[in-house]
Design an enzyme around this catalytic site. Structure first.
Site, PDB file in Angstrom:
ATOM      1  N   ARG A  15      11.324  -5.962   5.443  1.00 15.09           N
ATOM      2  CA  ARG A  15      10.947  -4.404   5.193  1.00 15.09           C
ATOM      3  C   ARG A  15      11.892  -3.537   5.833  1.00 15.09           C
ATOM      4  O   ARG A  15      11.926  -3.667   6.886  1.00 15.09           O
ATOM      5  CB  ARG A  15       9.577  -4.330   5.376  1.00 15.09           C
ATOM      6  CG  ARG A  15       9.159  -2.805   5.199  1.00 15.09           C
ATOM      7  CD  ARG A  15       7.755  -2.637   5.165  1.00 15.09           C
ATOM      8  NE  ARG A  15       7.038  -2.633   6.549  1.00 15.09           N
ATOM      9  CZ  ARG A  15       5.928  -2.159   6.526  1.00 15.09           C
ATOM     10  NH1 ARG A  15       4.893  -1.965   5.563  1.00 15.09           N
ATOM     11  NH2 ARG A  15       5.255  -2.296   7.641  1.00 15.09           N
ATOM     12  N   LYS A  41       0.811  -1.273  -0.120  1.00 13.22           N
ATOM     13  CA  LYS A  41       0.042  -0.038  -0.100  1.00 13.22           C
ATOM     14  C   LYS A  41       0.688   1.376  -0.106  1.00 13.22           C
ATOM     15  O   LYS A  41       0.573   2.154  -0.803  1.00 13.22           O
ATOM     16  CB  LYS A  41      -0.634  -0.065   1.379  1.00 13.22           C
ATOM     17  CG  LYS A  41      -2.102   0.226   1.376  1.00 13.22           C
ATOM     18  CD  LYS A  41      -2.827   0.062   2.537  1.00 13.22           C
ATOM     19  CE  LYS A  41      -2.234  -0.352   3.693  1.00 13.22           C
ATOM     20  NZ  LYS A  41      -1.718   0.701   4.778  1.00 13.22           N
TER      21      LYS A  41
HETATM   22  P1  ADP Z   1       1.550  -0.705   7.996  1.00 17.34           P
HETATM   23  O1  ADP Z   1       2.739  -0.547   7.121  1.00 17.34           O
HETATM   24  O2  ADP Z   1       1.865  -1.672   8.816  1.00 17.34           O
HETATM   25  O3  ADP Z   1       0.301  -0.746   7.074  1.00 17.34           O
HETATM   26  P2  ADP Z   1       1.454   1.930   9.303  1.00 17.34           P
HETATM   27  O4  ADP Z   1       2.403   2.689   8.962  1.00 17.34           O
HETATM   28  O5  ADP Z   1      -0.143   2.382   8.221  1.00 17.34           O
HETATM   29  O6  ADP Z   1       1.566   0.285   9.127  1.00 17.34           O
HETATM   30  O7  ADP Z   1       0.799   1.881  10.794  1.00 17.34           O
HETATM   31  C1  ADP Z   1       1.871   1.679  11.583  1.00 17.34           C
HETATM   32  C2  ADP Z   1       1.027   1.598  12.852  1.00 17.34           C
HETATM   33  O8  ADP Z   1       0.480   3.098  13.206  1.00 17.34           O
HETATM   34  C3  ADP Z   1      -0.111   0.684  13.224  1.00 17.34           C
HETATM   35  O9  ADP Z   1       0.433  -0.635  13.343  1.00 17.34           O
HETATM   36  C4  ADP Z   1      -0.903   1.282  14.175  1.00 17.34           C
HETATM   37  O10 ADP Z   1      -0.295   0.988  15.364  1.00 17.34           O
HETATM   38  C5  ADP Z   1      -0.715   2.702  13.973  1.00 17.34           C
HETATM   39  N1  ADP Z   1      -1.911   3.242  13.117  1.00 17.34           N
HETATM   40  C6  ADP Z   1      -1.745   3.768  11.825  1.00 17.34           C
HETATM   41  N2  ADP Z   1      -2.817   4.031  11.364  1.00 17.34           N
HETATM   42  C7  ADP Z   1      -3.750   3.646  12.198  1.00 17.34           C
HETATM   43  C8  ADP Z   1      -5.298   3.755  12.503  1.00 17.34           C
HETATM   44  N3  ADP Z   1      -6.138   4.470  11.575  1.00 17.34           N
HETATM   45  N4  ADP Z   1      -5.897   3.543  13.697  1.00 17.34           N
HETATM   46  C9  ADP Z   1      -4.954   3.234  14.801  1.00 17.34           C
HETATM   47  N5  ADP Z   1      -3.858   2.964  14.483  1.00 17.34           N
HETATM   48  C10 ADP Z   1      -3.101   3.330  13.588  1.00 17.34           C
END
Ligand code: ADP
Ligand code: ZN
Length: 216
Positions: A130, A16
């Site tokens: 990653r 994503k």
């Molecule tokens: P990934 O690459 O795993 O999709 P992100 O960078 O989007 O991860 O998010 C990393 C962390 O930030 C998540 O595991 C969560 O702890 C927190 N986080 C991100 N977006 C949200 C959200 N919409 N609601 C709650 N926690 C979030």
């Protein structure tokens, strides 16, 4: 296509973030990644960053109230002639409901929800290799067994690091949280006829071609 309002959903490791960066160059929309926002709060040592870190390092979701509030402030930056790309929000049904209220109030709507789909075993493999750029936050895969060991970002030459939520225990927890909390929003958007599935297995370019096709 220029004023589209797009949501990106998918399990951690689906690619994503990588696709979002490519999309953002193409669309000139307001890009909002809640994960990036939390990480920048963390590196600026804000109260929100410190609070969020407790959840992030364990692979848990940050509480909805904090997340929704942060998102809503960020959405204020949207100008009338640009769309938005939401990456990593909403991540559960409470957040999806909050988003639709926020958008209603601004007379905005969602055009499409892109669901990046990858089988589970492939996700684990991708997440454990990653690395993330300290400067531009771009994720990239480094497979030491393939010998492509490099410590520089392939976009901006920034330094790469492994996020602490990419450690094995946190990866497992994040995948469980995705199954339990985030998967239900797929149905939610399916029922509103907004969901488009993108097969995210393949090269970055192949997947992006599918994204472009879906946005035509
Ligand atoms: P990934 O690459 O795993 O999709 P992100 O960078 O989007 O991860 O998010 C990393 C962390 O930030 C998540 O595991 C969560 O702890 C927190 N986080 C991100 N977006 C949200 C959200 N919409 N609601 C709650 N926690 C979030
Ligand atoms: Zn970079």
């Amino acid at each position: 296509m220029d004023t589209s309002n797009i949501i990106l959903v998918g399990p951690p490791g689906a690619g994503k973030g990588t696709q979002a960066i490519m999309l953002r160059e193409k669309l000139d929309a307001l890009y909002i990644s809640t994960g990036d926002l939390f990480r920048s709060h963390l590196s600026n040592e804000t109260d929100l960053g410190k609070e969020a870190q407790k959840y992030m390092s364990a692979g848990e979701l940050v509480p909805d109230a904090l997340t929704i509030n942060m998102l809503s402030q960020e959405l204020e930056k949207k100008s009338d002639d640009h769309g938005f790309i939401l990456d990593g929000f909403p991540r559960n049904v409470v957040q999806a409901d909050a988003l639709s209220e926020l958008l209603d109030r601004k007379d905005l709507s969602i055009d499409v929800v892109l669901f990046f789909n990858v089988p589970n075993d492939e996700l684990v493999r991708r997440l454990s290799t990653r690395y993330t750029c300290k400067v531009c936050q771009a994720p990239q895969n480094i497979n030491q067994s393939e010998g492509n060991v490099t410590s520089k970002c392939n976009l901006c030459e920034g330094e790469l690091y492994q996020r602490n939520d990419d450690a094995p225990e946190a990866i497992k927890r994040r995948l469980d949280v995705y199954d339990q909390e985030t998967k239900p929003i797929l149905n939610y958007y399916e029922e509103q006829n907004l969901l488009t599935e993108i097969n995210s297995v393949g090269s970055v370019e192949e997947v992006f071609t599918r994204v472009e096709g879906a946005l035509q």
